[in-house]
Structure formats: C-alpha cells, structure tokens
Design an enzyme around this catalytic site. Sequence first.
Site, PDB file in Angstrom:
ATOM      1  N   THR A   1       1.390 -11.649   2.024  1.00 42.88           N
ATOM      2  CA  THR A   1       2.378 -11.581   3.135  1.00 42.88           C
ATOM      3  C   THR A   1       1.617 -12.379   4.048  1.00 42.88           C
ATOM      4  O   THR A   1       0.578 -12.160   4.306  1.00 42.88           O
ATOM      5  CB  THR A   1       2.603 -10.241   3.659  1.00 42.88           C
ATOM      6  OG1 THR A   1       2.865  -9.432   2.475  1.00 42.88           O
ATOM      7  CG2 THR A   1       3.582 -10.287   4.893  1.00 42.88           C
TER       8      THR A   1
ATOM      9  N   GLU B   1       6.312 -10.190  -2.199  1.00 46.67           N
ATOM     10  CA  GLU B   1       6.255  -9.056  -2.761  1.00 46.67           C
ATOM     11  C   GLU B   1       6.960  -7.914  -2.016  1.00 46.67           C
ATOM     12  O   GLU B   1       6.383  -7.609  -0.635  1.00 46.67           O
ATOM     13  CB  GLU B   1       4.934  -8.622  -3.363  1.00 46.67           C
ATOM     14  CG  GLU B   1       4.748  -7.247  -4.005  1.00 46.67           C
ATOM     15  CD  GLU B   1       5.964  -7.451  -5.229  1.00 46.67           C
ATOM     16  OE1 GLU B   1       5.632  -8.489  -6.181  1.00 46.67           O
ATOM     17  OE2 GLU B   1       6.435  -6.392  -5.529  1.00 46.67           O
TER      18      GLU B   1
ATOM     19  N   GLU C   1       4.007   1.178  -2.555  1.00 44.50           N
ATOM     20  CA  GLU C   1       2.807   1.646  -3.096  1.00 44.50           C
ATOM     21  C   GLU C   1       3.475   3.290  -3.615  1.00 44.50           C
ATOM     22  O   GLU C   1       4.201   3.978  -2.646  1.00 44.50           O
ATOM     23  CB  GLU C   1       1.457   1.691  -2.316  1.00 44.50           C
ATOM     24  CG  GLU C   1       0.875   0.534  -2.118  1.00 44.50           C
ATOM     25  CD  GLU C   1      -0.361   0.584  -1.176  1.00 44.50           C
ATOM     26  OE1 GLU C   1      -0.560   1.881  -0.786  1.00 44.50           O
ATOM     27  OE2 GLU C   1      -0.607  -0.304  -0.893  1.00 44.50           O
TER      28      GLU C   1
ATOM     29  N   PHE D   1      14.525   6.136   5.610  1.00 41.01           N
ATOM     30  CA  PHE D   1      13.653   5.663   6.694  1.00 41.01           C
ATOM     31  C   PHE D   1      13.974   6.119   8.087  1.00 41.01           C
ATOM     32  O   PHE D   1      13.639   5.646   9.169  1.00 41.01           O
ATOM     33  CB  PHE D   1      13.214   3.990   6.804  1.00 41.01           C
ATOM     34  CG  PHE D   1      12.377   3.541   5.959  1.00 41.01           C
ATOM     35  CD1 PHE D   1      12.247   3.888   4.603  1.00 41.01           C
ATOM     36  CD2 PHE D   1      11.317   2.991   6.476  1.00 41.01           C
ATOM     37  CE1 PHE D   1      11.017   3.562   3.726  1.00 41.01           C
ATOM     38  CE2 PHE D   1      10.358   2.699   5.721  1.00 41.01           C
ATOM     39  CZ  PHE D   1       9.956   3.042   4.327  1.00 41.01           C
ATOM     40  N   LEU D   2      14.797   7.455   8.159  1.00 38.48           N
ATOM     41  CA  LEU D   2      15.203   7.911   9.437  1.00 38.48           C
ATOM     42  C   LEU D   2      14.487   9.276   9.350  1.00 38.48           C
ATOM     43  O   LEU D   2      15.133  10.180  10.084  1.00 38.48           O
ATOM     44  CB  LEU D   2      16.719   7.975   9.641  1.00 38.48           C
ATOM     45  CG  LEU D   2      17.262   6.807   9.958  1.00 38.48           C
ATOM     46  CD1 LEU D   2      19.139   7.196  10.317  1.00 38.48           C
ATOM     47  CD2 LEU D   2      16.763   6.206  11.438  1.00 38.48           C
TER      48      LEU D   2
ATOM     49  N   CYS E   1       0.112  -2.554   5.152  1.00 40.69           N
ATOM     50  CA  CYS E   1       1.240  -3.586   5.266  1.00 40.69           C
ATOM     51  C   CYS E   1       2.024  -3.289   6.598  1.00 40.69           C
ATOM     52  O   CYS E   1       1.823  -4.242   7.582  1.00 40.69           O
ATOM     53  CB  CYS E   1       2.124  -3.526   4.215  1.00 40.69           C
ATOM     54  SG  CYS E   1       1.336  -3.874   2.575  1.00 40.69           S
TER      55      CYS E   1
ATOM     56  N   LYS F   1       0.165  -3.993  10.431  1.00 39.87           N
ATOM     57  CA  LYS F   1      -0.493  -5.232  10.439  1.00 39.87           C
ATOM     58  C   LYS F   1       0.630  -6.297  10.480  1.00 39.87           C
ATOM     59  O   LYS F   1       0.281  -7.490  10.891  1.00 39.87           O
ATOM     60  CB  LYS F   1      -1.729  -5.695   9.305  1.00 39.87           C
ATOM     61  CG  LYS F   1      -1.462  -5.831   7.861  1.00 39.87           C
ATOM     62  CD  LYS F   1      -1.638  -7.012   7.289  1.00 39.87           C
ATOM     63  CE  LYS F   1      -1.338  -6.801   5.838  1.00 39.87           C
ATOM     64  NZ  LYS F   1      -0.678  -7.963   5.246  1.00 39.87           N
TER      65      LYS F   1
ATOM     66  N   LYS G   1       0.715   7.737   2.484  1.00 39.62           N
ATOM     67  CA  LYS G   1       1.757   8.207   2.058  1.00 39.62           C
ATOM     68  C   LYS G   1       1.422   8.915   0.727  1.00 39.62           C
ATOM     69  O   LYS G   1       0.455   8.735   0.191  1.00 39.62           O
ATOM     70  CB  LYS G   1       2.780   6.898   1.818  1.00 39.62           C
ATOM     71  CG  LYS G   1       2.562   6.262   0.719  1.00 39.62           C
ATOM     72  CD  LYS G   1       3.314   4.736   0.457  1.00 39.62           C
ATOM     73  CE  LYS G   1       4.755   5.281   0.055  1.00 39.62           C
ATOM     74  NZ  LYS G   1       5.549   3.914  -0.619  1.00 39.62           N
TER      75      LYS G   1
HETATM   76  P1  NAD Z   1      -6.293  -5.361  -1.265  1.00 37.05           P
HETATM   77  O1  NAD Z   1      -7.118  -5.458  -0.409  1.00 37.05           O
HETATM   78  O2  NAD Z   1      -6.048  -4.062  -2.068  1.00 37.05           O
HETATM   79  O3  NAD Z   1      -6.536  -6.659  -2.312  1.00 37.05           O
HETATM   80  C1  NAD Z   1      -6.903  -7.673  -2.049  1.00 37.05           C
HETATM   81  C2  NAD Z   1      -7.840  -8.308  -3.037  1.00 37.05           C
HETATM   82  O4  NAD Z   1      -7.973  -9.782  -2.876  1.00 37.05           O
HETATM   83  C3  NAD Z   1      -9.202  -7.524  -3.052  1.00 37.05           C
HETATM   84  O5  NAD Z   1      -9.296  -6.874  -4.305  1.00 37.05           O
HETATM   85  C4  NAD Z   1     -10.121  -8.666  -2.637  1.00 37.05           C
HETATM   86  O6  NAD Z   1     -11.447  -8.659  -3.379  1.00 37.05           O
HETATM   87  C5  NAD Z   1      -9.320  -9.917  -3.338  1.00 37.05           C
HETATM   88  N1  NAD Z   1      -9.840 -11.217  -2.921  1.00 37.05           N
HETATM   89  C6  NAD Z   1     -10.380 -11.330  -1.458  1.00 37.05           C
HETATM   90  N2  NAD Z   1     -10.705 -12.526  -1.489  1.00 37.05           N
HETATM   91  C7  NAD Z   1     -10.646 -13.199  -2.933  1.00 37.05           C
HETATM   92  C8  NAD Z   1     -10.719 -14.368  -3.347  1.00 37.05           C
HETATM   93  N3  NAD Z   1     -11.164 -15.553  -2.685  1.00 37.05           N
HETATM   94  N4  NAD Z   1     -10.603 -14.676  -4.679  1.00 37.05           N
HETATM   95  C9  NAD Z   1     -10.121 -13.721  -5.163  1.00 37.05           C
HETATM   96  N5  NAD Z   1      -9.788 -12.498  -4.808  1.00 37.05           N
HETATM   97  C10 NAD Z   1      -9.974 -12.280  -3.482  1.00 37.05           C
HETATM   98  O7  NAD Z   1      -4.665  -5.836  -0.586  1.00 37.05           O
HETATM   99  P2  NAD Z   1      -3.401  -5.589  -1.117  1.00 37.05           P
HETATM  100  O8  NAD Z   1      -2.702  -4.321  -0.602  1.00 37.05           O
HETATM  101  O9  NAD Z   1      -3.408  -5.724  -2.572  1.00 37.05           O
HETATM  102  O10 NAD Z   1      -2.592  -6.998  -0.715  1.00 37.05           O
HETATM  103  C11 NAD Z   1      -2.641  -8.010  -0.788  1.00 37.05           C
HETATM  104  C12 NAD Z   1      -1.408  -8.858  -0.092  1.00 37.05           C
HETATM  105  O11 NAD Z   1      -0.231  -8.323  -0.723  1.00 37.05           O
HETATM  106  C13 NAD Z   1      -1.558  -8.667   1.296  1.00 37.05           C
HETATM  107  O12 NAD Z   1      -0.993  -9.775   1.759  1.00 37.05           O
HETATM  108  C14 NAD Z   1      -0.578  -7.602   1.472  1.00 37.05           C
HETATM  109  O13 NAD Z   1      -0.079  -7.823   3.007  1.00 37.05           O
HETATM  110  C15 NAD Z   1       0.732  -8.026   0.457  1.00 37.05           C
HETATM  111  N6  NAD Z   1       1.263  -6.948  -0.018  1.00 37.05           N
HETATM  112  C16 NAD Z   1       0.883  -5.613  -0.147  1.00 37.05           C
HETATM  113  C17 NAD Z   1       1.828  -4.608  -0.838  1.00 37.05           C
HETATM  114  C18 NAD Z   1       1.193  -3.277  -0.948  1.00 37.05           C
HETATM  115  O14 NAD Z   1       1.656  -2.351  -1.135  1.00 37.05           O
HETATM  116  N7  NAD Z   1      -0.398  -3.043  -1.058  1.00 37.05           N
HETATM  117  C19 NAD Z   1       2.900  -5.010  -0.974  1.00 37.05           C
HETATM  118  C20 NAD Z   1       3.610  -6.107  -0.500  1.00 37.05           C
HETATM  119  C21 NAD Z   1       2.729  -7.033  -0.379  1.00 37.05           C
END
Ligand code: NAD
Length: 437
Positions: free
Chosen positions: A121, A148, A152, A253-254, A264, A267, A327
């Site tokens: 994101t 995405e 979760e 969501f209410l 997410c 931030k 959650k």
């Molecule tokens: P997270 O912190 O669980 O995972 C991020 C991963 O990226 C970590 O394992 C970290 O070690 C790795 N990383 C960091 N720098 C790196 C690099 N240079 N090369 C390779 N790996 C690297 O975060 P997340 O929850 O998986 O979220 C990732 C993205 O997806 C964010 O932008 C988040 O907003 C978005 N997103 C997350 C969800 C969710 O439910 N978690 C849903 C939709 C979107």
Amino acid sequence: MKISVIGCGYLGAVHAVAMAELGHQVVGVDVDAHRISELNSGRVPFYEPQVAQILSLALARGRVAFSTDIAAVAGSRVHFLAVGTPQRPNSQAADLAAVDAAVGALIPHLRPGDLVVGKSTVPVGTAAALAARLSAECPGVMLAWNPEFLKEGSAVKDTISPDRIVYGLPPGGDAEVARAYLDDVYARAVDDGTPVVVTDYQTAELSKVAANAFLATKISFINAMAEIAEVVDADVTKLADAIGHDGRIGRKFLNAGVGFGGGCLPKDIRAFTARAEELGCGESVSFLKAVDAINVRQRQRVVDLVVALLGGEIYQKRVAILGLSFKPDSDDIRDSPALDVAVQLKGLGADVVAVDPQAISHAMRKHPQLTFTENVATALDGAHATVLVTEWKTFTELDPTWAASLVRRPIIVDARNCLDRQAWRSAGWVYRGIGRN
Ligand code: NAD
C-alpha cells in the site's frame, strides 16, 4: 507461471503460498533470515488460518521456496512487491524505504519483458515514480499496481477468491502485455467471474487507501454515535441495526467498540492525509484526522470506563484483559487497541493479566511489563475487573456463570459489544458495553 514475491510478511508469505496453491512456481524473498528459514522449514512465522497447511503442501510439491538472496528471482516473469510501508517515525507519512530498497535490489536481476507488480500500500504517485526508475535503469521491464485487499484472519481465502481484483496498468502498448500476465496469475479467480477493475496506476493506488479510509470512517462514525448514545441513554447496537438495514448504508463495519488497529487502517489513513497535504488538497480528506482522533479516543474511553467501574481506584487492582491481537484469528499486535488498553491500565498501576490464543509471544517482546497467560481461567482468577478487547470466539463463548466463579468482582467491560449482556447480567455481572444503555 514462475513468480517471485519480494517481502514475506503477513501479505507476502500468504501471497506466495496462495500462488503456489493455485499452481504457480513461486520463490519468496525477504531480508529477514529467520523468517526465511522458518518458512523453508514449513513453519509460518505468524498466525493466520490455513497458511500452515498450504505452505506444507506447497513445499512438499516443490512449488515454493524461500530465500534471502534476491538472485533467487532469476527465471521468474512476474515479481510481486510485498514489502512493508509503515508509518515514518515522527511523521504521518508512509516510509517507502523498503519499497525503494527492494526495487533497487531487484533491478539487476530483471530481464526485458518481466513484469514488476506492486502490492504494497503506497501513497499515490509512487507507481509512476517507480515506473520511471525502471524505464531508466532496466528498459523493457513493465510495472503494474495491483493493490491487495485481503483481511487478516481470512487472508488465504481472500487471496485465492478475492471479491475484486484491481489492475493498475502502464500506459500504452505495455498495458495489454501486463494485463495478460496478470490474467494468467489470477486465472482461477478471473475464470470464476471475479470482477476485475482495469485502470491506471494512480487510480489503483488510490483505490486501496480510499477503501481503508472508508472502512475506518464507518467504524469511527458508529463510535461517535456510541458516544452520543451513552449521553442520551440509547443503544448503539440497535441504532446500527436500524440504519444498517438500509442497503445504502449496510450493517457491516458498524460495530461500536474499542476501534480499529492493525498494520493497515491507522497508518494508511495517516499516510493518505499526509500525501493529500503534499498534493495541496489536504482539506479534502481532513475529516480523516477526526476519524483517527475518534478512534484513538475509544481506547481512552475504555480505560476510563474500567477506572470508573472500580470507583476510581485502579492501583494494584487485578484486571483481566481478554485479547491482545488487533482482531480475532490473527496474532498481529501492530497498533492493537487491545494491547494499548492493557498498557494504559498497567501504566495506571493496575495488576494486568492478559490472555490471548495467539498473540502472547509478540506482545511479550513488545511489552514485557505485562503479565501474560494462555489460560482464560488464570487470567480471570481473582480479577477485580475483566475487559474483553478482542472478540476471539473463545472469549465470546465464555460461560458467564463459570467466569463469575473465578473473579473477585464480577465487573465486565465488553469493549467489542459481542457478549450477550442479558446472560452476563443474569449471571451476576456488572456489564458495560460501548454505547449501550
Ligand atoms: P510485514 O511487516 O508483515 O512484512 C513486510 C516484510 O517485508 C517483512 O518480512 C520484511 O522483512 C520484508 N522486507 C523489508 N524490506 C525488504 C527488502 N528490501 N527486501 C525484501 N524484503 C523486505 O508487512 P505486511 O503486513 O505484510 O504489509 C506489507 C504491505 O502490504 C504493506 O504495504 C501493507 O500496507 C500492505 N497490506 C497489508 C495487508 C495485511 O493485512 N497485512 C493487507 C493489504 C495490504
């Protein structure tokens, strides 16, 4: 297809194993060596339903491998970027350092005709800047943005059968090629008739933050109504039913309560506001500051309610905290309202004992000052007050008579409005929900 996934956290690891489950050949890359070694050993470094099963199947079939070496992406045609974009320290804006580093590491291994697909994101405008960088440093490589929307707790199902897919495609002739790659990646969902929204980079990027802004607004809206309901002795759960039956509003969501958290929503709305301000249109989303403030206030309101129910005397009172993750069905404690409430009560001098089915090890590392137990009975034992902050099934199905037999004082704050208050009151509890008369 041969696919790489850069970043194997909550999003990337799920994406990698779900793509393998769909029949693709996948390599996951992460800079975190421990995470990679766990995944290669068939252990999921976080709790998310179904991931362990499909990971072990994919490893057994030889369809997925994980590496810390970015060179492992060689041979993949499609490269998903799934690295974190957390809030910057001392700022509301998103930190894009991991995205920039991942792209920088990837570039030497890309071949003309490869497709890089952004899933993280990001603030609107990021994809266009990355596309310019790719075209300067590795001509012939294409970029698409494919935000995405997984939740979760149901991440595997949401990845394999999403309710929609968004393709943010490059301008010009590359759009058709990029779309064909993405249609291959998501062949099953596309064949099943999943709506695919095809658009440009900026609309794709905005669609993710707009979705989260809308969801956050819905929650803070009902929490604001809960505050009013408390003042006039109304019931916000009935109010939500009454307005939610309107198809234009909807009941989901209410649910008033302690508010949203996680890695997410909080931030993302802050980064959206910061980006809008940079673009000179901060006024248009300034309401998100109110959404954020209402959300943060909910946590304080729950703490205040506990203190009030204890007659203002919280020092050395034993408080059972049911739930730590942001959650249920997740061990994610990022910006968790539950953990925040536990820490605030501890800060006021309460003797806090927290129980959670999955999140204790994360919470213990972050807040070793709290006391944890995996056993609900131990948490309830001798409690002066009990606070349900995360609606895990094991807590919502608690027998109030049994629970009353364990505590010192039968006082419960249902910070998720998920208990049958009549049943709890009948069992002798002083029950308080959020916004309920
Ligand atoms: P997270 O912190 O669980 O995972 C991020 C991963 O990226 C970590 O394992 C970290 O070690 C790795 N990383 C960091 N720098 C790196 C690099 N240079 N090369 C390779 N790996 C690297 O975060 P997340 O929850 O998986 O979220 C990732 C993205 O997806 C964010 O932008 C988040 O907003 C978005 N997103 C997350 C969800 C969710 O439910 N978690 C849903 C939709 C979107």
